[in-house]
Scaffold this motif. Sequence first.
Motif, PDB file in Angstrom:
ATOM      1  N   THR A 489       7.370  53.942 -21.790  1.00  0.00           N
ATOM      2  CA  THR A 489       7.990  53.653 -20.501  1.00  0.00           C
ATOM      3  C   THR A 489       7.714  54.789 -19.526  1.00  0.00           C
ATOM      4  O   THR A 489       7.309  55.891 -19.916  1.00  0.00           O
ATOM      5  CB  THR A 489       9.500  53.468 -20.652  1.00  0.00           C
ATOM      6  N   PRO A 523       9.469  45.481 -11.905  1.00  0.00           N
ATOM      7  CA  PRO A 523      10.489  44.575 -12.494  1.00  0.00           C
ATOM      8  C   PRO A 523      11.405  45.282 -13.487  1.00  0.00           C
ATOM      9  O   PRO A 523      12.612  45.033 -13.501  1.00  0.00           O
ATOM     10  CB  PRO A 523       9.644  43.513 -13.200  1.00  0.00           C
ATOM     11  N   GLU A 524      10.858  46.156 -14.303  1.00  0.00           N
ATOM     12  CA  GLU A 524      11.659  46.821 -15.328  1.00  0.00           C
ATOM     13  C   GLU A 524      12.090  48.228 -14.924  1.00  0.00           C
ATOM     14  O   GLU A 524      12.691  48.942 -15.727  1.00  0.00           O
ATOM     15  CB  GLU A 524      10.867  46.901 -16.647  1.00  0.00           C
ATOM     16  N   GLU A 527      12.000  51.511 -17.170  1.00  0.00           N
ATOM     17  CA  GLU A 527      11.668  50.995 -18.508  1.00  0.00           C
ATOM     18  C   GLU A 527      10.352  50.229 -18.519  1.00  0.00           C
ATOM     19  O   GLU A 527       9.987  49.625 -19.527  1.00  0.00           O
ATOM     20  CB  GLU A 527      12.799  50.087 -19.008  1.00  0.00           C
ATOM     21  N   THR A 528       9.643  50.254 -17.393  1.00  0.00           N
ATOM     22  CA  THR A 528       8.322  49.615 -17.344  1.00  0.00           C
ATOM     23  C   THR A 528       7.381  50.334 -18.297  1.00  0.00           C
ATOM     24  O   THR A 528       7.249  51.555 -18.252  1.00  0.00           O
ATOM     25  CB  THR A 528       7.740  49.671 -15.918  1.00  0.00           C
TER      26      THR A 528
END
Length: 644
Positions: A489, A523-524, A527-528
């Motif tokens: 991440t 989007p995350e 945590e992408t």
Amino acid sequence: MSAHGPGPGGRPGVAPGQKSMHFGASLRRLVRTLRPERPRLIAVGILGSVSVALAVLGPKILGDATNIVFNGVVGRMLPAGVTQQQAVEGLRASGHGQIADMVAGMKHLVPGQGIDFDALGRTILLVLGVYVLSAVFLWLQGRILAGVVQRTGYRLRQDVQAKIDRLSLAHLDAQPRGDVLSRVTNDIDNVTQSLQQTLSQLVTSVLTVIGVLVMMFYLSWQLALIALVTVPLSAILTVVIAKRAQGQFVMQWKSTGDLGGRVEEAFTGHELVTAFNAQDTFTASFETENDRLYRSSFKAQFISGTIMPVMSFVSNLNYVLVAVVGGLRVASGALTLGEVQAFIQYSRQFSQPLAQIASMSNLVQSGVASAERIFELLDAEEETPDPVPSERPAQVRGRVEFSHVSFRYTPDTPLIEDLNLVVEPGQTIAVVGPTGAGKTTLVNLIMRFYEIDAGTISLDGVDTRRMSREDLRDQVGMVLQDTWLFKGTIAENIAFGRAGATPADVLAAARATSVDRFVHALPEGYETVIDEEGGGVSAGEKQLITIARAFLADPQILILDEATSSVDTRTEVLVQQAMAELRRGRTSFVIAHRLSTIRDADLILVMEHGRIVEQGTHAGLLEADGAYARLYQSQFAAPVAEQA
């Protein structure tokens, strides 16, 4: 961390596998890697011995079953109520001397009595039990051996990884990455597969040869000697073929590493290869390497593969000799039919493990060839060890001093000669100069990626060679032109800068370096998951993440090697604001061509051919109208005009 290599005329590469170890020495060293598994190997030997002993008993018991059947068939043809001796004498008196000799040699024969099915049933159950137990012990042996081999592979991977961590950057720079990766992955896998396939067979085959040989001499020493006649022939043929195959196996695994390096280059540079329409060039080079691998693999497998047909021919020759002589001895009464049958089975059992041992030579040769490449890596020259005890400054303030420093990558190519420089704590030092001037080399020497040839580099009065590398590098943060991100991440990549960093620390570093601005659009969020290639973030955003990582490390010395080269103009403004805050109170070395990066530096060093030819502020160096002014006119005038 990675670093740029030298400019033109840098270090020559060292061809992998240039020095090949002797096959015997490599094999002995490979065997020594099994020492930690000695107790389990002893258990493997014991289980194998019991399994083989039971398997060797099988033909003898089957021979007894054959004798029971044959005795019954012959016994029913003889008159009842007479003894075996009387039956023999009657056959001789009637002129059947050869049949009489055969009957005389038969054991437990009862004239007039047919097949003893009770005895035959007990014998068959006994042989079934023997073979079942043999299989169980063989299964246990295989289970233990699988653990032995996989733990050995595990330790080899650990040793290789630890070795890579101890290797100097100079050595790693001289090796194709694909070849090193091939040694760590393909070669270790090949060694473990070779051990898995050969150790079990080798133990079983050797024990089988010994056990069968004992039984053969027990049954008939004459037939045993006939069976042994073909052994020297088999050994000579195997050695001759194996020697011819070994060189091809070494070439096979070297070619595997070269091909891996070519593929790795094509994959990592796929965009550039496509942009320059160089697919045909890479395809041609790939086909060349692939063809070399094909030819060496074909020769290795073909040459070693001839061992099995040769051994099969010798085995069949041995079978014919035993069958003919055995039949004659049955006819003469010297042996029973069951003993000859058992001996023929032993003869096949004797030839089969010899053939297996011979056929394993290609696996052994392939495994040893891979082991050679692993041992070459394990034996590579390491970094000089840290001093014990090591020293460190009482308080790290960031004063760096070069005193009469000389360094060269190769003995006959001078690069840095008699360099003197003092950088006070908190100063920002910009280093400029043409390609190959020694800019990156200068900061690499601070990090002790390379060791200087003469002079001293000190940190707050302590010679860096008297410090441990860990203590030294704890005080230095690096941001390179070539970004490096691992698969994980965004938060994990930032946290890589400091062990034990909390989410709050990561967030603060991200905000300070403007990473927080673009992360919220993902989007995350934090945590992408990204990888080395970026995976969804732009080149400038990747660089911001590496800058946040350095910010989080909170070092006393910063090294920024072309750190903003891949950042767009708008992002650069944000980065420069973050960098200004980051550099406050810290010593910074900045290698960059962009005017915005070096214009406000406390000191600008102009390097040419490893020497500092000018030093001063931006304004002062322009007034001097020297090397910096010429560099400014050629590289920085256009950007200034655009900004104006």
